[in-house]
Write an enzyme that holds these catalytic residues in place. Structure first.
Site, PDB file in Angstrom:
ATOM      1  N   GLY A   1       0.804  -1.221   0.000  1.00 56.25           N
ATOM      2  CA  GLY A   1       0.000   0.000   0.000  1.00 56.25           C
ATOM      3  C   GLY A   1       0.833   1.265   0.000  1.00 56.25           C
TER       4      GLY A   1
ATOM      5  CB  CYS B   1      -3.494  -3.579   5.584  1.00 55.43           C
ATOM      6  SG  CYS B   1      -2.671  -1.992   5.716  1.00 55.43           S
TER       7      CYS B   1
END
Ligand SMILES: [Zn+2]
Length: 257
Positions: A44, A194
């Site tokens: 990310g 995440c």
């Protein structure tokens, strides 16, 4: 190290919006083209970071990541694509960077960084940008970048927040390291990743893009550094704020100096 000494015609056009800036110019662009950056993690944070570094013409970009692209990654890991699900992330990222800027060299390291391989790898780069999602890697990079005197551009994410700083503790007093800020890693079960906690994907994009900006500033020696400052982003309140980080006289990393 290869050193690019002049721009060719294609590069004059490609980098025109850099060249027109007094703060970058041809000298700055040549510096970017001669730089070697290691990005840890093509996830990310690493995705926008890699895309912007390649677009900016950072000459050699190393990527380390042992994972393969999974469909659940694509909600935020924008360097990857649906038709590359199942591919090694380093290969998927290399393909994306090549299509943006075939003039940069991408070095892929499909491995998980550990004490046995990290030092040799980091030694070959000018700066390390940490886009990893675990404390083991973060502390390993903290200690090794200190020892090898490499600037470390570090960021971290939670579902709606992020933080970023740059660490250059080898410069001495006034230059804290990550361990001065957080002495020890929290117990693993207290750290949401995440994968388990979820994240608004674009929040990762904000922090990864800030890492790209701070990396480029560091390479070009532009403006004020985040060395000694932690910048925090709160997406839900739509606010940034920054706090000073003091060097901890008892820090086990910095005391080794
Ligand atoms: Zn320290």
């Amino acid at each position: 190290m290869e050193f690019t000494t002049e721009l060719d015609e294609e590069q004059f056009e490609r980098y025109a919006r850099h060249l027109i800036l007094d703060e970058v110019g041809e000298e700055g662009q040549l510096r970017l083209l001669s730089s070697r950056i290691l990005v840890v993690g093509a996830g990310g944070l690493g995705s926008p970071l890699l895309l912007y570094l390649a677009a900016a013409g950072v000459g050699t970009i190393g990527i380390t990541d042992a994972d393969r692209v999974d469909l659940t990654n694509l909600q935020r890991q924008i360097v990857h694509a649906t038709d590359r699900v199942g591919a090694l992330k380093v290969d998927s990222a290399r393909d994306a960077l090549a299509s943006i800027n075939p003039g940069v060299r991408v070095e892929t390291h499909p491995l998980r960084l550990g004490p046995e391989n990290a030092e040799a790898l980091i030694g070959g780069y000018d700066l390390v940008a940490d886009g990893s999602d675990n404390f083991e890697t973060r502390y390993l990079l903290t200690d090794l970048c200190f020892r090898l005197k490499k600037p470390l551009v570090a960021a971290a994410l939670s579902p709606f927040e992020g933080q970023i700083s740059i660490f250059k503790p080898y410069l001495g007093p006034g230059h804290p390291c990550y361990r001065c800020l957080f002495r020890d890693a929290p117990p693993p079960d207290l750290v949401p990743r995440c994968e388990t906690a979820g994240i608004l994907g674009a929040v990762a994009g904000v922090l990864g893009t800030l890492q790209a900006v701070e990396t480029l500033k560091e390479l070009l020696q532009l403006g004020e550094s985040l060395d000694g400052t932690l910048l925090l982003y709160d997406a839900l309140r739509a606010r940034f704020h920054s706090i000073r980080i003091a060097k901890d006289p008892e820090c086990p990393t910095c005391r080794r100096a």
